[in-house]
Scaffold this motif. Structure first.
Motif, PDB file in Angstrom:
ATOM      1  N   PHE A  23       0.821  -1.215   0.000  1.00 51.54           N
ATOM      2  CA  PHE A  23       0.000   0.000   0.000  1.00 51.54           C
ATOM      3  C   PHE A  23       0.854   1.264   0.000  1.00 51.54           C
ATOM      4  CE2 PHE A  23      -3.164  -3.095   1.282  1.00 51.54           C
ATOM      5  CZ  PHE A  23      -4.287  -2.658   0.589  1.00 51.54           C
ATOM      6  N   SER A  24       2.036   1.184   0.613  1.00 47.02           N
ATOM      7  CA  SER A  24       2.941   2.320   0.594  1.00 47.02           C
ATOM      8  C   SER A  24       3.472   2.565  -0.819  1.00 47.02           C
ATOM      9  CB  SER A  24       4.115   2.064   1.555  1.00 47.02           C
ATOM     10  OG  SER A  24       5.049   3.116   1.492  1.00 47.02           O
ATOM     11  N   ASP A  25       3.882   1.497  -1.504  1.00 49.40           N
ATOM     12  CA  ASP A  25       4.380   1.634  -2.879  1.00 49.40           C
ATOM     13  C   ASP A  25       3.290   2.131  -3.825  1.00 49.40           C
ATOM     14  OD1 ASP A  25       6.888   0.765  -2.170  1.00 49.40           O
ATOM     15  OD2 ASP A  25       6.568  -1.313  -2.788  1.00 49.40           O
ATOM     16  N   LEU A  26       2.082   1.629  -3.641  1.00 45.51           N
ATOM     17  CA  LEU A  26       0.970   2.075  -4.482  1.00 45.51           C
ATOM     18  C   LEU A  26       0.734   3.573  -4.303  1.00 45.51           C
ATOM     19  CD1 LEU A  26      -1.382   1.489  -6.401  1.00 45.51           C
ATOM     20  CD2 LEU A  26      -2.784   0.929  -4.402  1.00 45.51           C
ATOM     21  N   GLY A  27       0.777   4.022  -3.046  1.00 47.85           N
ATOM     22  CA  GLY A  27       0.591   5.445  -2.752  1.00 47.85           C
ATOM     23  C   GLY A  27       1.636   6.303  -3.439  1.00 47.85           C
ATOM     24  N   ASN A  28       2.877   5.834  -3.463  1.00 48.49           N
ATOM     25  CA  ASN A  28       3.954   6.603  -4.087  1.00 48.49           C
ATOM     26  C   ASN A  28       3.695   6.843  -5.574  1.00 48.49           C
ATOM     27  OD1 ASN A  28       5.393   6.777  -1.706  1.00 48.49           O
ATOM     28  ND2 ASN A  28       6.611   4.955  -2.105  1.00 48.49           N
ATOM     29  N   TRP A  29       3.173   5.837  -6.269  1.00 49.42           N
ATOM     30  CA  TRP A  29       2.949   5.985  -7.711  1.00 49.42           C
ATOM     31  C   TRP A  29       1.672   6.743  -8.024  1.00 49.42           C
ATOM     32  CZ3 TRP A  29       6.471   5.519 -11.338  1.00 49.42           C
ATOM     33  CH2 TRP A  29       7.650   4.866 -11.006  1.00 49.42           C
ATOM     34  N   LEU A  30       0.662   6.624  -7.161  1.00 52.52           N
ATOM     35  CA  LEU A  30      -0.533   7.463  -7.317  1.00 52.52           C
ATOM     36  C   LEU A  30      -0.149   8.931  -7.168  1.00 52.52           C
ATOM     37  CD1 LEU A  30      -3.262   5.574  -5.228  1.00 52.52           C
ATOM     38  CD2 LEU A  30      -3.185   5.838  -7.704  1.00 52.52           C
ATOM     39  N   GLY A 158      -4.523   7.210 -13.233  1.00 52.57           N
ATOM     40  CA  GLY A 158      -5.190   7.805 -14.393  1.00 52.57           C
ATOM     41  C   GLY A 158      -6.691   7.586 -14.359  1.00 52.57           C
ATOM     42  N   GLY A 159      -7.092   6.378 -13.962  1.00 51.24           N
ATOM     43  CA  GLY A 159      -8.520   6.078 -13.868  1.00 51.24           C
ATOM     44  C   GLY A 159      -9.211   6.902 -12.790  1.00 51.24           C
ATOM     45  N   ILE A 160      -8.561   7.048 -11.642  1.00 54.59           N
ATOM     46  CA  ILE A 160      -9.134   7.838 -10.537  1.00 54.59           C
ATOM     47  C   ILE A 160      -9.287   9.295 -10.944  1.00 54.59           C
ATOM     48  CG2 ILE A 160      -8.662   8.719  -8.210  1.00 54.59           C
ATOM     49  CD1 ILE A 160      -7.338   5.995  -7.608  1.00 54.59           C
ATOM     50  N   ILE A 161      -8.253   9.827 -11.628  1.00 54.84           N
ATOM     51  CA  ILE A 161      -8.317  11.225 -12.081  1.00 54.84           C
ATOM     52  C   ILE A 161      -9.460  11.415 -13.068  1.00 54.84           C
ATOM     53  CG2 ILE A 161      -7.104  12.952 -13.488  1.00 54.84           C
ATOM     54  CD1 ILE A 161      -4.494  11.950 -12.143  1.00 54.84           C
ATOM     55  N   ALA A 162      -9.631  10.455 -13.980  1.00 48.66           N
ATOM     56  CA  ALA A 162     -10.706  10.547 -14.979  1.00 48.66           C
ATOM     57  C   ALA A 162     -12.087  10.530 -14.319  1.00 48.66           C
ATOM     58  CB  ALA A 162     -10.578   9.397 -15.976  1.00 48.66           C
ATOM     59  N   LEU A 163     -12.214   9.764 -13.227  1.00 50.71           N
ATOM     60  CA  LEU A 163     -13.512   9.624 -12.568  1.00 50.71           C
ATOM     61  C   LEU A 163     -13.804  10.732 -11.558  1.00 50.71           C
ATOM     62  CD1 LEU A 163     -13.605   5.763 -11.929  1.00 50.71           C
ATOM     63  CD2 LEU A 163     -15.070   7.052 -13.510  1.00 50.71           C
TER      64      LEU A 163
END
Length: 424
Positions: A23-30, A158-163
């Motif tokens: 979850f930490s790595d995912l946060g970094n790329w988001l 990208g998907g979150i930003i689009a939504l």
């Protein structure tokens, strides 16, 4: 043996630590995607603003991480990681509400600072809870998390930003850090392990001098041939990669990729990295000669990079599918450098100084990553993008050749890490 790469996950402490890392790595790329979208699209700023964000993001790893890591080694690792994650939530909130670039850069710097403290503590925790026999698999899993999130993070961002809009990834990132905290709450108390591994300097049983502890980590790197050479190789490789990384979009144009299918090329590199990590986690015989694998990977990846550069000047005229397969192989070979490096870092460092050593190594690598893009841009203007790629490939081959020559001389580089363990 059938469990392969997943063997360390049988350990409850490692499961907690690995869950937090995911979850930490995912946060970094988001985070990285959201920052670039806000600066470039939402605020309409230029390339200089994007460059300033990238530089400020990496700066704490160079100027703060190595010095603060002394305190990381002295403090309880579990508490350090939890506090760092909670502070990251606070600083992500600052990014969400930042009204302009200057405030944004301030919170980027603060978030980078706590990240530079979190990672040495995480490296130390791995060293403490994972037995030496499972270090190759544990390190590979850790690298697998990084490589997987490099693919999933940007796509999800990208998907979150689009939504939900340009700032919405910050909310998901903060939630991810809180989930990581929950995972760490199930991590056993490491205080007993930390005390058992501590070594006090002679004549100073109670108070240790800050600069003594700081220099101890640097001296350990300097006096451990396998570790020293792997850090140098890794840092040089990072410099070469980031020399052309920002130019990849331009070389893709030379190779005939459009805006629509350029993403396939980047995804192929990420897919290759994940495949390489899985392969190395399943087949761990390389742990007896990790530098050999790093050097061999450098030789082959350098050849591929030269081929890409030659394709850019029209020497090779291949269909897009062939270049996508080549990009996948490049990612796979990249895992052949990063995974063995992570193993050497863990196996060649005493548990009580893991934070200092890993932070010093990361500082050198991050410095390489920060200066390389500017050098690549200057060279591209002077020589052209394909020439930079060809030069980077040649440099990679020279790097691998240098390493093979060092190996041929024998000595410490040919000894399996586990046979040279420094007893804490």
């Amino acid at each position: 043996m059938k469990a392969g790469i997943f063997k360390p996950l049988k350990s409850k402490p490692f499961r907690s630590l690995f869950g937090a890392q995911l979850f930490s790595d995912l946060g970094n790329w988001l985070d990285l995607i959201a920052l670039q979208v806000i600066v470039a699209y939402h605020w309409g700023l230029d390339e200089t603003a994007i460059a300033s964000v990238i530089i400020v993001l990496g700066l704490p790893w160079v100027i703060i991480g190595p010095f603060a890591s002394v305190f990381v080694d002295r403090l309880p690792k579990k508490a350090v990681m939890i506090v760092c994650l909670l502070l990251r939530v606070v600083f992500v909130a600052g990014l969400f509400f930042a009204p302009n670039l200057y405030i944004l850069l301030l919170f980027v710097f603060l978030k980078g600072t706590v990240s530079a403290l979190y990672d040495p503590a995480r490296q130390s925790a791995i060293r403490m809870i994972v037995p030496d026999s499972l270090l190759p698999e544990a390190v590979t899993l850790s690298q697998l998390s990084v490589n997987m999130m490099k693919i999933a993070g940007p796509a999800l961002g990208g998907g979150i930003i689009a939504l939900f809009g340009p700032k919405s990834p910050f909310l998901f990132e903060a939630a991810g850090f809180l989930i990581a905290v929950i995972f760490l709450l199930f991590l056993p108390n490491l205080k007993k392990l930390e005390k058992s591994e501590e070594i006090e300097p002679a004549g100073k049983p109670e108070k240790r001098k800050y600069w003594f502890d700081f220099s101890e980590g640097i001296k350990h790197i300097a006096h451990t041939p396998l570790l020293k050479i792997s850090i140098i190789l890794s840092s040089a490789a990072f410099f070469i990669i980031f020399l052309y990384d920002g130019l990849f979009v331009f070389i893709a144009q030379h190779l005939g990729f459009s805006e629509g299918n350029f993403g396939l090329l980047i995804s192929a590199v990420g897919f290759g990295s994940v495949a390489g990590s899985l392969l190395l986690g399943q087949w761990t015989k390389w742990n007896r000669k990790p530098i050999h694998l790093m050097a061999s990977s450098a030789l082959f990846s350098g050849t591929l990079i030269i081929a890409v550069g030659l394709g850019g000047v029209g020497v090779f005229n291949l269909p897009p599918l062939a270049w996508i397969i080549g990009a996948c192989l490049l990612g796979l070979l990249g895992a052949g450098e990063s995974v063995p490096y992570g193993f050497v870092l863990q196996s060649e460092t005493p548990k009580h100084m893991m934070g200092r050593v890993s932070a010093a190594a990361m500082s050198l690598q991050t410095f390489s990553m920060l200066i390389a893009p500017a050098a690549g841009a200057l060279l591209a203007r002077w020589l052209g993008v394909p020439s930079v790629m060809i030069g980077a490939g040649m440099a990679t081959i020279l790097l691998g050749s240098f390493m093979l020559l060092a190996i041929m001389k024998g000595g410490a580089l040919n000894q399996p890490p586990k046979e040279k363990q420094i007893q804490a």
